[in-house]
Design a protein around this motif. Structure first.
Motif, PDB file in Angstrom:
ATOM      1  N   HIS A   1      13.227  -3.262   9.156  1.00 31.79           N
ATOM      2  CA  HIS A   1      13.705  -1.958   8.694  1.00 31.79           C
ATOM      3  C   HIS A   1      13.520  -0.866   9.742  1.00 31.79           C
ATOM      4  CE1 HIS A   1      14.166  -3.749   4.786  1.00 31.79           C
ATOM      5  NE2 HIS A   1      12.876  -4.027   4.687  1.00 31.79           N
ATOM      6  N   GLU A   2      12.632  -1.114  10.696  1.00 28.80           N
ATOM      7  CA  GLU A   2      12.334  -0.103  11.701  1.00 28.80           C
ATOM      8  C   GLU A   2      13.241  -0.192  12.929  1.00 28.80           C
ATOM      9  OE1 GLU A   2       9.926  -1.747  10.001  1.00 28.80           O
ATOM     10  OE2 GLU A   2       9.547   0.060   8.832  1.00 28.80           O
ATOM     11  N   GLY A   3      13.972  -1.314  13.071  1.00 23.68           N
ATOM     12  CA  GLY A   3      14.843  -1.472  14.238  1.00 23.68           C
ATOM     13  C   GLY A   3      14.091  -1.797  15.510  1.00 23.68           C
ATOM     14  N   ALA A   4      12.962  -2.505  15.368  1.00 21.79           N
ATOM     15  CA  ALA A   4      12.130  -2.811  16.537  1.00 21.79           C
ATOM     16  C   ALA A   4      12.600  -4.035  17.303  1.00 21.79           C
ATOM     17  CB  ALA A   4      10.680  -3.016  16.093  1.00 21.79           C
TER      18      ALA A   4
ATOM     19  N   CYS B   1       7.375  -0.966  15.718  1.00 16.93           N
ATOM     20  CA  CYS B   1       6.829  -2.060  14.900  1.00 16.93           C
ATOM     21  C   CYS B   1       5.622  -1.554  14.111  1.00 16.93           C
ATOM     22  CB  CYS B   1       6.423  -3.235  15.784  1.00 16.93           C
ATOM     23  SG  CYS B   1       5.705  -4.626  14.877  1.00 16.93           S
ATOM     24  N   ASP B   2       5.718  -1.609  12.784  1.00 19.53           N
ATOM     25  CA  ASP B   2       4.616  -1.115  11.945  1.00 19.53           C
ATOM     26  C   ASP B   2       3.562  -2.186  11.666  1.00 19.53           C
ATOM     27  OD1 ASP B   2       5.919  -2.772  10.154  1.00 19.53           O
ATOM     28  OD2 ASP B   2       6.552  -1.169   8.797  1.00 19.53           O
ATOM     29  N   GLY B   3       3.823  -3.417  12.122  1.00 24.46           N
ATOM     30  CA  GLY B   3       2.850  -4.484  11.953  1.00 24.46           C
ATOM     31  C   GLY B   3       2.761  -5.065  10.566  1.00 24.46           C
TER      32      GLY B   3
ATOM     33  N   ALA C   1       0.996   3.447  19.709  1.00 25.84           N
ATOM     34  CA  ALA C   1       0.856   3.697  18.272  1.00 25.84           C
ATOM     35  C   ALA C   1       2.214   3.641  17.591  1.00 25.84           C
ATOM     36  CB  ALA C   1       0.210   5.062  18.041  1.00 25.84           C
ATOM     37  N   TYR C   2       2.207   3.274  16.318  1.00 23.79           N
ATOM     38  CA  TYR C   2       3.450   3.263  15.545  1.00 23.79           C
ATOM     39  C   TYR C   2       3.997   4.689  15.456  1.00 23.79           C
ATOM     40  CZ  TYR C   2       6.483   3.006  11.430  1.00 23.79           C
ATOM     41  OH  TYR C   2       7.540   3.108  10.560  1.00 23.79           O
ATOM     42  N   ASN C   3       5.246   4.862  15.859  1.00 28.11           N
ATOM     43  CA  ASN C   3       5.863   6.181  15.934  1.00 28.11           C
ATOM     44  C   ASN C   3       6.811   6.366  14.753  1.00 28.11           C
ATOM     45  OD1 ASN C   3       7.131   8.588  16.599  1.00 28.11           O
ATOM     46  ND2 ASN C   3       7.284   8.080  18.791  1.00 28.11           N
ATOM     47  N   GLU C   4       6.257   6.773  13.641  1.00 31.26           N
ATOM     48  CA  GLU C   4       7.051   6.905  12.421  1.00 31.26           C
ATOM     49  C   GLU C   4       8.163   7.942  12.577  1.00 31.26           C
ATOM     50  OE1 GLU C   4       6.449   7.519   7.587  1.00 31.26           O
ATOM     51  OE2 GLU C   4       4.836   8.051   8.973  1.00 31.26           O
TER      52      GLU C   4
ATOM     53  N   ALA D   1      13.930   9.135  12.807  1.00 33.22           N
ATOM     54  CA  ALA D   1      15.044   9.732  13.546  1.00 33.22           C
ATOM     55  C   ALA D   1      16.101   8.676  13.854  1.00 33.22           C
ATOM     56  CB  ALA D   1      14.535  10.365  14.833  1.00 33.22           C
ATOM     57  N   SER D   2      15.645   7.460  14.190  1.00 28.46           N
ATOM     58  CA  SER D   2      16.572   6.372  14.483  1.00 28.46           C
ATOM     59  C   SER D   2      17.364   5.978  13.249  1.00 28.46           C
ATOM     60  CB  SER D   2      15.804   5.163  15.017  1.00 28.46           C
ATOM     61  OG  SER D   2      16.654   4.062  15.236  1.00 28.46           O
TER      62      SER D   2
END
Length: 233
Positions: A24-27, A43-45, A67-70, A75-76
């Motif tokens: 869902h994060e597009g990592a 990546c939120d892990g 760090a996870y950049n929420e 924004a993405s």
């Protein structure tokens, strides 16, 4: 900082792209037919991608990472809603140059089929069958038969045909193909794939199977463009 991230085993990855869709994060991106953790800070892990991987190629690891950049992820996602974000090339909707031929009506000509055996799906094919003896093997992605107009005459003729799509079947074909190559007298192998990244899974499965079989058999990979042209031989 030390934190938990996903780890992708390139040897196991078949390039199906299921993990990229599930993230869902597009990592995750598909690069050269393999899944890559392209953006560590996305990546939120939590591992939403793990259950979707048919090859069991994704695990967790703890290591030094940003760090996870929420905020960047949000924004993405907003950017994605405007239709500008990266999506898997194999899923992008588009028209091809063949649209101009829609109204063209060629003279009626009955074409014959060059399919010489059944079943032809990789998942359904037996490991041992008389028709594999001395066979030239065609391993083709499902879509190639629709994209390439002369599929039967140029590639199926004189070959035993096995077709599949690792993305839709959600399976690694390498074990099945290894047994077919290992226990039969296969003369040569042609892999016919589409240009989209997920088709890399089929190519990799065939190459891995040949290596695991312990045999020295010629293998050729042919790539078909979405518009139906041969772009790599």
């Amino acid at each position: 900082m030390i934190r938990r991230l996903i780890k992708i085993d390139e040897e196991k990855c078949n390039g199906c792209g299921m993990c990229a869709e599930a993230c869902h994060e597009g990592a995750i991106d598909i690069v050269d037919g393999k899944a890559r953790l392209a953006r560590e800070d996305y990546c939120d892990g939590l591992g939403d991608c793990l259950p979707s991987c048919p090859a069991k190629a994704i695990t967790f690891e703890e290591r030094e990472a940003p760090a996870y950049n929420e905020a960047a992820v949000l924004a993405s996602k907003q950017h994605s809603k405007s239709g500008q974000a990266f999506t898997c090339p194999g899923m992008q909707a588009r028209k091809t140059a063949n649209e101009k031929y829609e109204a063209f009506e060629p003279p009626v000509q009955k074409m014959r089929s060059f399919l010489t055996q059944w079943p032809c799906q990789i998942k359904l094919a037996p490991i041992n069958a008389p028709y594999f003896n001395g066979a030239k093997l065609l391993i083709a992605a499902d879509c190639t038969a629709y994209a390439y107009a002369n599929f039967h005459m140029d590639y199926m003729k004189g070959k035993i045909t096995l077709i599949g799509c690792p993305k839709l079947d959600q399976v690694d074909y390498s074990e099945k193909l290894t047994d077919i190559i290992k226990y039969n007298n296969i003369q040569d192998i042609t892999v016919l794939r589409m240009e989209v990244p997920c088709c890399g899974g089929l190519e990799m499965a065939a190459k891995r199977a040949l290596g695991n079989s312990g045999k020295d058999i010629p293998l050729k990979v042919v790539t078909v463009s979405i518009s139906g042209e041969i772009i790599d031989i």
